[in-house]
Write a protein that holds these residues in place. Structure first.
Motif, mmCIF file in Angstrom:
data_model
loop_
_atom_site.group_PDB
_atom_site.id
_atom_site.type_symbol
_atom_site.label_atom_id
_atom_site.label_comp_id
_atom_site.label_asym_id
_atom_site.label_seq_id
_atom_site.Cartn_x
_atom_site.Cartn_y
_atom_site.Cartn_z
ATOM 1 N N ALA A 8 42.431 38.947 104.936
ATOM 2 C CA ALA A 8 42.716 39.341 106.318
ATOM 3 C C ALA A 8 43.368 40.722 106.326
ATOM 4 O O ALA A 8 44.223 41.022 105.500
ATOM 5 C CB ALA A 8 43.628 38.321 106.985
ATOM 6 N N GLY A 9 42.932 41.590 107.234
ATOM 7 C CA GLY A 9 43.468 42.943 107.339
ATOM 8 C C GLY A 9 42.610 43.986 106.646
ATOM 9 O O GLY A 9 42.775 45.178 106.879
ATOM 10 N N ILE A 46 39.929 43.024 109.602
ATOM 11 C CA ILE A 46 39.251 41.757 109.886
ATOM 12 C C ILE A 46 40.254 40.598 109.942
ATOM 13 O O ILE A 46 41.263 40.606 109.231
ATOM 14 C CB ILE A 46 38.131 41.498 108.849
ATOM 15 N N THR A 47 39.985 39.654 110.813
ATOM 16 C CA THR A 47 40.843 38.477 110.971
ATOM 17 C C THR A 47 40.073 37.226 110.530
ATOM 18 O O THR A 47 38.842 37.258 110.393
ATOM 19 C CB THR A 47 41.275 38.299 112.442
ATOM 20 N N GLN A 70 37.159 36.211 112.630
ATOM 21 C CA GLN A 70 35.908 36.968 112.548
ATOM 22 C C GLN A 70 35.016 36.515 111.389
ATOM 23 O O GLN A 70 33.928 37.058 111.209
ATOM 24 C CB GLN A 70 36.211 38.468 112.402
ATOM 25 N N ALA A 71 35.452 35.543 110.629
ATOM 26 C CA ALA A 71 34.623 35.014 109.539
ATOM 27 C C ALA A 71 33.410 34.312 110.139
ATOM 28 O O ALA A 71 33.441 33.844 111.275
ATOM 29 C CB ALA A 71 35.433 34.046 108.688
ATOM 30 N N GLY A 72 32.339 34.261 109.368
ATOM 31 C CA GLY A 72 31.148 33.551 109.842
ATOM 32 C C GLY A 72 29.872 34.201 109.357
ATOM 33 O O GLY A 72 29.872 35.066 108.483
ATOM 34 N N GLU A 73 28.765 33.794 109.974
ATOM 35 C CA GLU A 73 27.450 34.308 109.608
ATOM 36 C C GLU A 73 27.095 35.503 110.486
ATOM 37 O O GLU A 73 27.197 35.435 111.709
ATOM 38 C CB GLU A 73 26.384 33.223 109.779
ATOM 39 N N SER A 78 43.362 34.145 104.682
ATOM 40 C CA SER A 78 44.553 34.563 105.425
ATOM 41 C C SER A 78 45.535 35.233 104.487
ATOM 42 O O SER A 78 45.557 34.967 103.287
ATOM 43 C CB SER A 78 45.206 33.371 106.124
ATOM 44 N N THR A 79 46.356 36.114 105.036
ATOM 45 C CA THR A 79 47.360 36.835 104.255
ATOM 46 C C THR A 79 48.474 35.869 103.883
ATOM 47 O O THR A 79 48.996 35.170 104.742
ATOM 48 C CB THR A 79 47.930 38.010 105.076
ATOM 49 N N PRO A 80 48.869 35.814 102.589
ATOM 50 C CA PRO A 80 49.950 34.912 102.197
ATOM 51 C C PRO A 80 51.276 35.342 102.813
ATOM 52 O O PRO A 80 51.508 36.520 103.045
ATOM 53 C CB PRO A 80 49.994 35.023 100.666
ATOM 54 N N ARG A 81 52.130 34.346 103.068
ATOM 55 C CA ARG A 81 53.439 34.650 103.647
ATOM 56 C C ARG A 81 54.332 35.321 102.623
ATOM 57 O O ARG A 81 54.303 34.986 101.450
ATOM 58 C CB ARG A 81 54.124 33.381 104.126
#
Length: 179
Positions: free
Chosen positions: A31-32, A72-73, A76-79, A102-105
């Motif tokens: 992500a990002g 990107i978030t 927004q994942a997908g085909e 996702s970005t780890p905390r």
């Protein structure tokens, strides 16, 4: 002769073929990050004059050969697929799947952070307590490195005489320069 040219012109025109989507730097993203999707084809006469982008079945904004997804978030994942059109016909690519982790905390969970802070505070309070206790003890006992500080205190006025290296040179029977 006109009959021969018409079929030859029809053979020179064709809808785009071999349409596909590529992703740079790749299809698995954090992500990002950003990714560039490129719609390419094997052959097309004439060259495509429009491109249409889809995520799933939903048409996206933009009609260029490349589509950049910045920051990107996970949503927004997908085909993704593209469709090319050259005026003679149109062709759609097979889908390419973009995955987004996702970005780890950065912060530690409260069940770890809370006890760690409590332990550090406890150690600091203990250290301050030990320092204060040692200062009070040294004041109470009157331990000073200066033997003159204990003159007039019963039991302590001559304590330095028991240790020869603390006695002044003239008390040892040694002579000092100038005597």
């Amino acid at each position: 002769m006109a009959l021969v040219l018409v079929p030859a012109l029809c053979l020179l025109s064709d809808a785009p073929t071999g349409v596909r989507v590529t992703a740079a730097p790749g299809t698995s993203l954090q992500a990002g990050e950003s990714v560039t999707l490129t719609c390419s084809y094997t052959s097309s006469l004439p060259t495509p004059n429009s491109y249409t982008w889809y995520r799933g079945d939903r048409q996206l904004e933009g009609s260029r050969q490349e589509m950049v997804l910045k920051n990107i978030t996970v949503e927004q994942a997908g085909e993704y697929r593209c469709q090319t059109n050259n005026g003679i016909g149109q062709s759609r690519s097979p889908p390419i799947t973009i995955t987004v982790r996702s970005t780890p905390r950065v912060w530690a969970p409260a069940y770890i952070l809370g006890p760690a802070v409590a332990l550090i505070l406890l150690l600091l309070v203990g250290l301050v307590g030990v320092i204060a206790w040692r200062k009070r003890r040294s004041k109470r006992q009157g331990l000073s490195s200066d033997p003159r500080a204990h003159q007039g205190v019963p039991g302590l006025s001559g304590w330095h005489r028991a240790i020869p290296h603390l006695q002044p040179a003239h008390e040892h029977g040694e002579s000092t320069a100038g005597e």
